[in-house]
Design a protein around this motif. Structure first.
Motif, PDB file in Angstrom:
ATOM      1  N   GLU A  77      49.974  72.219 138.202  1.00  0.00           N
ATOM      2  CA  GLU A  77      49.440  72.610 137.002  1.00  0.00           C
ATOM      3  C   GLU A  77      49.436  71.108 136.163  1.00  0.00           C
ATOM      4  O   GLU A  77      50.330  70.373 136.415  1.00  0.00           O
ATOM      5  CB  GLU A  77      50.296  73.453 136.149  1.00  0.00           C
ATOM      6  CG  GLU A  77      50.498  74.906 136.721  1.00  0.00           C
ATOM      7  CD  GLU A  77      49.200  75.510 136.041  1.00  0.00           C
ATOM      8  OE1 GLU A  77      48.604  75.300 135.190  1.00  0.00           O
ATOM      9  OE2 GLU A  77      48.681  76.533 137.054  1.00  0.00           O
ATOM     10  N   ARG A  78      48.181  70.915 135.454  1.00  0.00           N
ATOM     11  CA  ARG A  78      47.908  69.550 134.927  1.00  0.00           C
ATOM     12  C   ARG A  78      48.381  69.598 133.654  1.00  0.00           C
ATOM     13  O   ARG A  78      48.395  70.840 132.831  1.00  0.00           O
ATOM     14  CB  ARG A  78      46.370  69.495 135.038  1.00  0.00           C
ATOM     15  CG  ARG A  78      45.999  69.012 136.466  1.00  0.00           C
ATOM     16  CD  ARG A  78      44.742  68.474 136.463  1.00  0.00           C
ATOM     17  NE  ARG A  78      43.720  69.605 136.257  1.00  0.00           N
ATOM     18  CZ  ARG A  78      43.308  70.589 137.322  1.00  0.00           C
ATOM     19  NH1 ARG A  78      43.859  70.534 138.150  1.00  0.00           N
ATOM     20  NH2 ARG A  78      42.488  71.443 136.897  1.00  0.00           N
ATOM     21  N   GLU A  79      48.869  68.677 133.031  1.00  0.00           N
ATOM     22  CA  GLU A  79      49.281  68.548 131.496  1.00  0.00           C
ATOM     23  C   GLU A  79      47.925  68.349 130.759  1.00  0.00           C
ATOM     24  O   GLU A  79      46.747  68.247 131.326  1.00  0.00           O
ATOM     25  CB  GLU A  79      49.890  67.280 131.170  1.00  0.00           C
ATOM     26  CG  GLU A  79      51.090  67.111 131.972  1.00  0.00           C
ATOM     27  CD  GLU A  79      52.005  65.703 131.812  1.00  0.00           C
ATOM     28  OE1 GLU A  79      51.415  65.227 130.807  1.00  0.00           O
ATOM     29  OE2 GLU A  79      52.975  65.290 132.400  1.00  0.00           O
ATOM     30  N   PRO A  80      47.849  68.914 129.428  1.00  0.00           N
ATOM     31  CA  PRO A  80      46.874  68.759 128.676  1.00  0.00           C
ATOM     32  C   PRO A  80      46.239  67.351 128.586  1.00  0.00           C
ATOM     33  O   PRO A  80      47.191  66.672 128.445  1.00  0.00           O
ATOM     34  CB  PRO A  80      46.941  69.589 127.513  1.00  0.00           C
ATOM     35  CG  PRO A  80      48.553  69.887 127.411  1.00  0.00           C
ATOM     36  CD  PRO A  80      48.985  69.620 128.903  1.00  0.00           C
ATOM     37  N   SER A  81      45.018  67.294 128.573  1.00  0.00           N
ATOM     38  CA  SER A  81      44.812  65.862 128.447  1.00  0.00           C
ATOM     39  C   SER A  81      44.260  65.518 127.021  1.00  0.00           C
ATOM     40  O   SER A  81      43.670  66.430 126.279  1.00  0.00           O
ATOM     41  CB  SER A  81      43.409  65.597 129.444  1.00  0.00           C
ATOM     42  OG  SER A  81      42.415  66.444 128.958  1.00  0.00           O
ATOM     43  N   ASP A  82      44.288  64.229 126.611  1.00  0.00           N
ATOM     44  CA  ASP A  82      44.014  63.510 125.434  1.00  0.00           C
ATOM     45  C   ASP A  82      42.633  63.139 125.566  1.00  0.00           C
ATOM     46  O   ASP A  82      42.504  61.852 126.333  1.00  0.00           O
ATOM     47  CB  ASP A  82      45.019  62.790 124.981  1.00  0.00           C
ATOM     48  CG  ASP A  82      44.912  62.101 123.727  1.00  0.00           C
ATOM     49  OD1 ASP A  82      43.966  62.886 122.859  1.00  0.00           O
ATOM     50  OD2 ASP A  82      45.724  61.420 123.166  1.00  0.00           O
TER      51      ASP A  82
END
Length: 161
Positions: A77-82
């Motif tokens: 799972e990827r972290e939410p991107s900024d």
């Protein structure tokens, strides 16, 4: 005792990874296609087309591997991107491309430096902009005066030539 398979453990295909796999496949196919047009070195087993062919084949294999892993949902799972830092860097690159010839290497690359520093959290553009211009001017002087390479010169560089 056997436990029933939970649907919670099963993951759906990762669409972003599938898209990356498709892009890798297209890039690999383009490299392979371009390697076909490379001529020369017919007398040797390893010619100028060998390494582009190997790289293109590797990209195609990596593409297939990525798509299989994505389809099976095996990517973490990827972290939410900024997106804000990406926007700052892309804006810096765009400004550098637009200003490279009219403003010269030092100013255009100094702006790229300052906006990239902003993307990494340095908010004081009044410090990073002059620092970037000075670093870029030093690089311009090194490349043009010592290495004798041609880089776009603007009004700032004209002071040194």
């Amino acid at each position: 005792m056997t436990h029933p398979v939970s649907t919670q453990d099963e993951r759906r295909p990762d669409r972003a990874a599938l898209l990356i796999g498709v892009a890798l496949g297209i890039l690999g196919a383009l490299v392979l296609l371009d390697a076909q047009s490379v001529r020369g070195g017919a007398y040797a087993r390893i010619g100028p087309a060998t390494f582009p062919t190997v790289i293109g084949a590797f990209l195609v294999i990596l593409s297939v591997w990525t798509m299989i892993s994505a389809w099976r949902g095996r990517f973490p799972e990827r972290e939410p991107s900024d997106t804000a830092p990406v926007v700052w860097i892309v804006a810096g690159l765009a400004l550098q491309l637009l200003l490279l010839h009219p403003a010269g290497f030092s100013i255009a690359t100094g702006i790229l430096f300052a906006l990239t520093a902003r993307a990494f959290g340095k908010r004081k553009l009044w410090i990073s902009l002059p620092a970037g211009i000075l670093f870029s001017l030093a690089i311009w002087l090194l490349f043009t005066q010592v290495l004798r390479l041609a880089l776009p010169a603007g009004p700032l560089e004209q002071l040194f030539t």
